[in-house]
Design an enzyme around this catalytic site. Structure first.
Site, PDB file in Angstrom:
ATOM      1  N   ASP A  39       0.124  -7.356 -11.863  1.00  0.00           N
ATOM      2  CA  ASP A  39      -0.990  -6.513 -11.427  1.00  0.00           C
ATOM      3  C   ASP A  39      -1.714  -6.031 -12.692  1.00  0.00           C
ATOM      4  OD1 ASP A  39      -2.356  -5.211  -9.290  1.00  0.00           O
ATOM      5  OD2 ASP A  39      -1.222  -3.386  -9.622  1.00  0.00           O
TER       6      ASP A  39
ATOM      7  N   VAL B 165      -0.332  -6.289  -0.920  1.00  0.00           N
ATOM      8  CA  VAL B 165       0.425  -7.259  -0.123  1.00  0.00           C
ATOM      9  C   VAL B 165       1.884  -6.846   0.025  1.00  0.00           C
ATOM     10  CG1 VAL B 165      -1.052  -9.239  -0.663  1.00  0.00           C
ATOM     11  CG2 VAL B 165       0.883  -8.679  -2.158  1.00  0.00           C
TER      12      VAL B 165
ATOM     13  N   ASP C  91       7.366  -4.746  -1.209  1.00  0.00           N
ATOM     14  CA  ASP C  91       7.404  -3.688  -0.201  1.00  0.00           C
ATOM     15  C   ASP C  91       6.155  -2.833  -0.149  1.00  0.00           C
ATOM     16  OD1 ASP C  91       7.880  -2.351  -2.747  1.00  0.00           O
ATOM     17  OD2 ASP C  91       8.450  -0.596  -1.549  1.00  0.00           O
TER      18      ASP C  91
ATOM     19  N   ARG D  23      10.023  -5.932   2.897  1.00  0.00           N
ATOM     20  CA  ARG D  23      10.547  -6.874   1.888  1.00  0.00           C
ATOM     21  C   ARG D  23      11.126  -8.135   2.523  1.00  0.00           C
ATOM     22  NH1 ARG D  23      10.846  -4.160  -3.137  1.00  0.00           N
ATOM     23  NH2 ARG D  23      11.336  -1.945  -3.002  1.00  0.00           N
TER      24      ARG D  23
HETATM   25  P1  IMP Z   1       1.938  -3.913 -13.079  1.00  0.00           P
HETATM   26  O1  IMP Z   1       2.826  -3.252 -14.069  1.00  0.00           O
HETATM   27  O2  IMP Z   1       0.729  -3.096 -12.775  1.00  0.00           O
HETATM   28  O3  IMP Z   1       1.600  -5.347 -13.394  1.00  0.00           O
HETATM   29  O4  IMP Z   1       2.706  -3.835 -11.731  1.00  0.00           O
HETATM   30  C1  IMP Z   1       3.402  -4.812 -11.148  1.00  0.00           C
HETATM   31  C2  IMP Z   1       4.227  -4.154 -10.065  1.00  0.00           C
HETATM   32  O5  IMP Z   1       3.403  -3.350  -9.210  1.00  0.00           O
HETATM   33  C3  IMP Z   1       4.832  -5.195  -9.165  1.00  0.00           C
HETATM   34  O6  IMP Z   1       6.109  -5.590  -9.635  1.00  0.00           O
HETATM   35  C4  IMP Z   1       4.938  -4.453  -7.856  1.00  0.00           C
HETATM   36  O7  IMP Z   1       6.131  -3.717  -7.832  1.00  0.00           O
HETATM   37  C5  IMP Z   1       3.801  -3.475  -7.865  1.00  0.00           C
HETATM   38  N1  IMP Z   1       2.675  -3.999  -7.074  1.00  0.00           N
HETATM   39  C6  IMP Z   1       1.502  -4.434  -7.556  1.00  0.00           C
HETATM   40  N2  IMP Z   1       0.709  -4.858  -6.550  1.00  0.00           N
HETATM   41  C7  IMP Z   1       1.427  -4.693  -5.413  1.00  0.00           C
HETATM   42  C8  IMP Z   1       1.165  -4.985  -4.027  1.00  0.00           C
HETATM   43  O8  IMP Z   1       0.115  -5.504  -3.627  1.00  0.00           O
HETATM   44  N3  IMP Z   1       2.159  -4.696  -3.149  1.00  0.00           N
HETATM   45  C9  IMP Z   1       3.350  -4.134  -3.541  1.00  0.00           C
HETATM   46  N4  IMP Z   1       3.641  -3.868  -4.816  1.00  0.00           N
HETATM   47  C10 IMP Z   1       2.684  -4.137  -5.747  1.00  0.00           C
END
Ligand code: IMP
Ligand code: MG
Length: 176
Positions: free
Chosen positions: A105, A155, A161, A167
């Site tokens: 993300d 999503v 989740d 999940r």
């Molecule tokens: P980042 O550190 O912002 O890249 O976050 C990644 C983490 O955010 C993922 O491992 C998920 O746990 C959570 N995440 C990001 N987008 C979603 C989503 O659409 N649904 C559920 N969890 C998400």
């Protein structure tokens, strides 16, 4: 839980097909050593289970470990302050690591995780994510292997989740 609340984005069949292809891409980059697969929990537990079995069919030898990382702040977004809640136990020094997460993300989680594994002496670290939301990136992080690139929508399913629900769904979907 009512599963009709979830609108399917990626079907179980499409996940299966793509994960086999992803395993083939990953296997091509391997050079015969026993790799260390590290899944980030909880989100990557299903992706890890699917991918390691696909890699095994291609003759890749591996050890498997998990880490639980937690990010402070808003539930739907990483704050960037990431804490190790449960650590992996297999020593990393000199190992070739394949780090897995469910969704890429902002990139803060993977940036932090890779830096941490490097500090601990991992020799080479490659990363694979089931889903990538490039529109959301706030870091320069790019995964070596991506299952699906998806739009900026929240999503669930396949390990992912919403407030600890969904999940178990065998597909990826939007909560509607
Ligand atoms: P980042 O550190 O912002 O890249 O976050 C990644 C983490 O955010 C993922 O491992 C998920 O746990 C959570 N995440 C990001 N987008 C979603 C989503 O659409 N649904 C559920 N969890 C998400
Ligand atoms: Mg996660």
């Amino acid at each position: 839980m009512n599963q009709s609340e979830v609108q399917i984005l990626i079907s179980e069949a499409d996940l299966h097909t793509r994960i086999l292809a992803l395993a083939a891409e990953i296997a091509l980059s391997m050079t015969g050593e026993t790799i260390l697969v590290i899944g980030l929990c909880k989100g990557a537990f299903v992706f890890t289970a699917d991918l390691v079995r696909a890699l095994a069919k291609l003759g890749i030898r591996m050890e498997i470990d998990f880490m639980v990382l937690a990010s402070y702040g808003a539930a739907k977004e990483s704050s960037g302050v990431i804490e190790v809640k449960l650590d992996c136990t297999i020593p990393l020094a000199g190992r070739r690591v394949l780090l897995l997460d469910d969704i890429l993300d902002t990139g803060k989680t993977m940036t932090h995780a890779v830096a941490m594994l490097r500090t601990r002496g991992a020799d080479r670290i490659q990363t694979a994510v089931l889903l990538d939301k490039p529109e959301r990136r706030t870091t320069t992080f790019q995964a070596d292997f991506v299952g699906f690139t998806i739009p900026d929508r929240f999503v669930v399913g396949c390990g992912i989740d919403y407030a600890e629900q969904y999940r178990e769904l065998p597909y990826i979907g939007y909560v509607v």
